[in-house]
Scaffold this motif. Sequence first.
Motif, PDB file in Angstrom:
ATOM      1  N   GLU A   1       0.846  -1.190   0.000  1.00 28.33           N
ATOM      2  CA  GLU A   1       0.000   0.000   0.000  1.00 28.33           C
ATOM      3  C   GLU A   1       0.879   1.236   0.000  1.00 28.33           C
ATOM      4  O   GLU A   1       1.837   1.320   0.769  1.00 28.33           O
ATOM      5  N   ILE A   2       0.517   2.183  -0.849  1.00 26.57           N
ATOM      6  CA  ILE A   2       1.173   3.482  -0.876  1.00 26.57           C
ATOM      7  C   ILE A   2       0.100   4.499  -0.528  1.00 26.57           C
ATOM      8  O   ILE A   2      -0.908   4.601  -1.236  1.00 26.57           O
ATOM      9  N   VAL A   3       0.288   5.192   0.586  1.00 31.05           N
ATOM     10  CA  VAL A   3      -0.739   6.101   1.101  1.00 31.05           C
ATOM     11  C   VAL A   3      -0.107   7.453   1.414  1.00 31.05           C
ATOM     12  O   VAL A   3       1.001   7.531   1.926  1.00 31.05           O
ATOM     13  N   SER A   4      -0.856   8.513   1.102  1.00 33.91           N
ATOM     14  CA  SER A   4      -0.410   9.864   1.426  1.00 33.91           C
ATOM     15  C   SER A   4      -1.562  10.624   2.084  1.00 33.91           C
ATOM     16  O   SER A   4      -2.660  10.646   1.538  1.00 33.91           O
ATOM     17  N   PRO A   5      -1.314  11.202   3.251  1.00 31.34           N
ATOM     18  CA  PRO A   5      -0.071  11.131   3.992  1.00 31.34           C
ATOM     19  C   PRO A   5       0.094   9.751   4.635  1.00 31.34           C
ATOM     20  O   PRO A   5      -0.884   9.013   4.792  1.00 31.34           O
ATOM     21  N   ALA A   6       1.325   9.407   4.990  1.00 34.06           N
ATOM     22  CA  ALA A   6       1.599   8.085   5.562  1.00 34.06           C
ATOM     23  C   ALA A   6       0.910   7.901   6.911  1.00 34.06           C
ATOM     24  O   ALA A   6       0.491   6.802   7.255  1.00 34.06           O
ATOM     25  N   ASN A   7       0.775   8.969   7.667  1.00 37.11           N
ATOM     26  CA  ASN A   7       0.133   8.919   8.972  1.00 37.11           C
ATOM     27  C   ASN A   7      -1.299   9.421   8.824  1.00 37.11           C
ATOM     28  O   ASN A   7      -1.576  10.592   9.007  1.00 37.11           O
ATOM     29  N   PHE A   8      -2.217   8.506   8.483  1.00 43.46           N
ATOM     30  CA  PHE A   8      -3.606   8.893   8.233  1.00 43.46           C
ATOM     31  C   PHE A   8      -4.527   8.269   9.272  1.00 43.46           C
ATOM     32  O   PHE A   8      -4.180   7.278   9.907  1.00 43.46           O
ATOM     33  N   GLU A   9      -5.713   8.834   9.414  1.00 46.89           N
ATOM     34  CA  GLU A   9      -6.723   8.314  10.337  1.00 46.89           C
ATOM     35  C   GLU A   9      -7.695   7.405   9.594  1.00 46.89           C
ATOM     36  O   GLU A   9      -7.994   7.624   8.428  1.00 46.89           O
ATOM     37  N   THR A  10      -8.203   6.408  10.306  1.00 45.19           N
ATOM     38  CA  THR A  10      -9.263   5.540   9.811  1.00 45.19           C
ATOM     39  C   THR A  10     -10.476   5.765  10.690  1.00 45.19           C
ATOM     40  O   THR A  10     -10.365   5.732  11.917  1.00 45.19           O
ATOM     41  N   ARG A  11     -11.619   6.053  10.057  1.00 45.35           N
ATOM     42  CA  ARG A  11     -12.854   6.311  10.802  1.00 45.35           C
ATOM     43  C   ARG A  11     -13.903   5.281  10.453  1.00 45.35           C
ATOM     44  O   ARG A  11     -14.150   5.018   9.274  1.00 45.35           O
ATOM     45  N   VAL A  12     -14.547   4.677  11.459  1.00 52.59           N
ATOM     46  CA  VAL A  12     -15.683   3.785  11.237  1.00 52.59           C
ATOM     47  C   VAL A  12     -16.870   4.659  10.872  1.00 52.59           C
ATOM     48  O   VAL A  12     -17.100   5.696  11.492  1.00 52.59           O
ATOM     49  N   VAL A  13     -17.625   4.260   9.828  1.00 53.46           N
ATOM     50  CA  VAL A  13     -18.770   5.032   9.342  1.00 53.46           C
ATOM     51  C   VAL A  13     -19.988   4.120   9.215  1.00 53.46           C
ATOM     52  O   VAL A  13     -19.877   2.901   9.253  1.00 53.46           O
ATOM     53  N   GLU A  14     -21.145   4.738   9.041  1.00 50.57           N
ATOM     54  CA  GLU A  14     -22.375   3.980   8.819  1.00 50.57           C
ATOM     55  C   GLU A  14     -22.320   3.275   7.469  1.00 50.57           C
ATOM     56  O   GLU A  14     -21.723   3.796   6.520  1.00 50.57           O
ATOM     57  N   ALA A  15     -22.963   2.130   7.372  1.00 49.17           N
ATOM     58  CA  ALA A  15     -23.049   1.423   6.099  1.00 49.17           C
ATOM     59  C   ALA A  15     -23.834   2.274   5.106  1.00 49.17           C
ATOM     60  O   ALA A  15     -24.880   2.827   5.447  1.00 49.17           O
ATOM     61  N   PRO A  16     -23.315   2.423   3.879  1.00 52.06           N
ATOM     62  CA  PRO A  16     -24.041   3.216   2.882  1.00 52.06           C
ATOM     63  C   PRO A  16     -25.295   2.493   2.395  1.00 52.06           C
ATOM     64  O   PRO A  16     -25.431   1.278   2.558  1.00 52.06           O
ATOM     65  N   ALA A  17     -26.206   3.232   1.792  1.00 52.46           N
ATOM     66  CA  ALA A  17     -27.445   2.653   1.272  1.00 52.46           C
ATOM     67  C   ALA A  17     -27.168   1.576   0.232  1.00 52.46           C
ATOM     68  O   ALA A  17     -27.957   0.653   0.055  1.00 52.46           O
ATOM     69  N   SER A  18     -26.035   1.671  -0.455  1.00 53.52           N
ATOM     70  CA  SER A  18     -25.698   0.708  -1.510  1.00 53.52           C
ATOM     71  C   SER A  18     -25.105  -0.587  -0.976  1.00 53.52           C
ATOM     72  O   SER A  18     -24.792  -1.493  -1.739  1.00 53.52           O
ATOM     73  N   ALA A  19     -24.937  -0.712   0.366  1.00 48.21           N
ATOM     74  CA  ALA A  19     -24.278  -1.880   0.949  1.00 48.21           C
ATOM     75  C   ALA A  19     -25.046  -3.155   0.678  1.00 48.21           C
ATOM     76  O   ALA A  19     -26.279  -3.185   0.724  1.00 48.21           O
ATOM     77  N   VAL A  20     -24.312  -4.222   0.408  1.00 45.22           N
ATOM     78  CA  VAL A  20     -24.888  -5.548   0.249  1.00 45.22           C
ATOM     79  C   VAL A  20     -25.187  -6.055   1.662  1.00 45.22           C
ATOM     80  O   VAL A  20     -24.383  -5.889   2.578  1.00 45.22           O
ATOM     81  N   ALA A  21     -26.338  -6.683   1.845  1.00 45.70           N
ATOM     82  CA  ALA A  21     -26.728  -7.179   3.167  1.00 45.70           C
ATOM     83  C   ALA A  21     -25.704  -8.181   3.687  1.00 45.70           C
ATOM     84  O   ALA A  21     -25.173  -8.982   2.923  1.00 45.70           O
ATOM     85  N   ALA A  22     -25.400  -8.099   4.962  1.00 48.43           N
ATOM     86  CA  ALA A  22     -24.443  -9.026   5.586  1.00 48.43           C
ATOM     87  C   ALA A  22     -24.979 -10.441   5.529  1.00 48.43           C
ATOM     88  O   ALA A  22     -26.185 -10.663   5.588  1.00 48.43           O
ATOM     89  N   GLU A  23     -24.058 -11.378   5.416  1.00 51.57           N
ATOM     90  CA  GLU A  23     -24.448 -12.802   5.349  1.00 51.57           C
ATOM     91  C   GLU A  23     -24.877 -13.305   6.697  1.00 51.57           C
ATOM     92  O   GLU A  23     -24.461 -12.892   7.702  1.00 51.57           O
TER      93      GLU A  23
END
Length: 97
Positions: A75-97
Amino acid sequence: RKENLLKNGKEQKDEVQEWHCHDCNFQFVLVLKGWAEFEWEGEGVRRMEKGDCVNQRPGIPHREIATSEDYEVLEIVSPANFETRVVEAPASAVAAE
């Protein structure tokens, strides 16, 4: 942090399996070994295998569904020190199994 198990038994952080987004302006992923299934908002579920790559759109909500035990990426990411945020499932999400 609490750890979860994916279908293949590989341990990953919770936020990888939950819908999340990364606060970065560039993210390139190249699969070196194995495979993974991801779901991206508005794109559906996609399987990435060895040799596949993606230039992931900044801020796009996504989640990792499953991986092979030998899954390995570059993985190549910029900036290297980035945040990850949990978000709500979008309307387009496939239903969980």
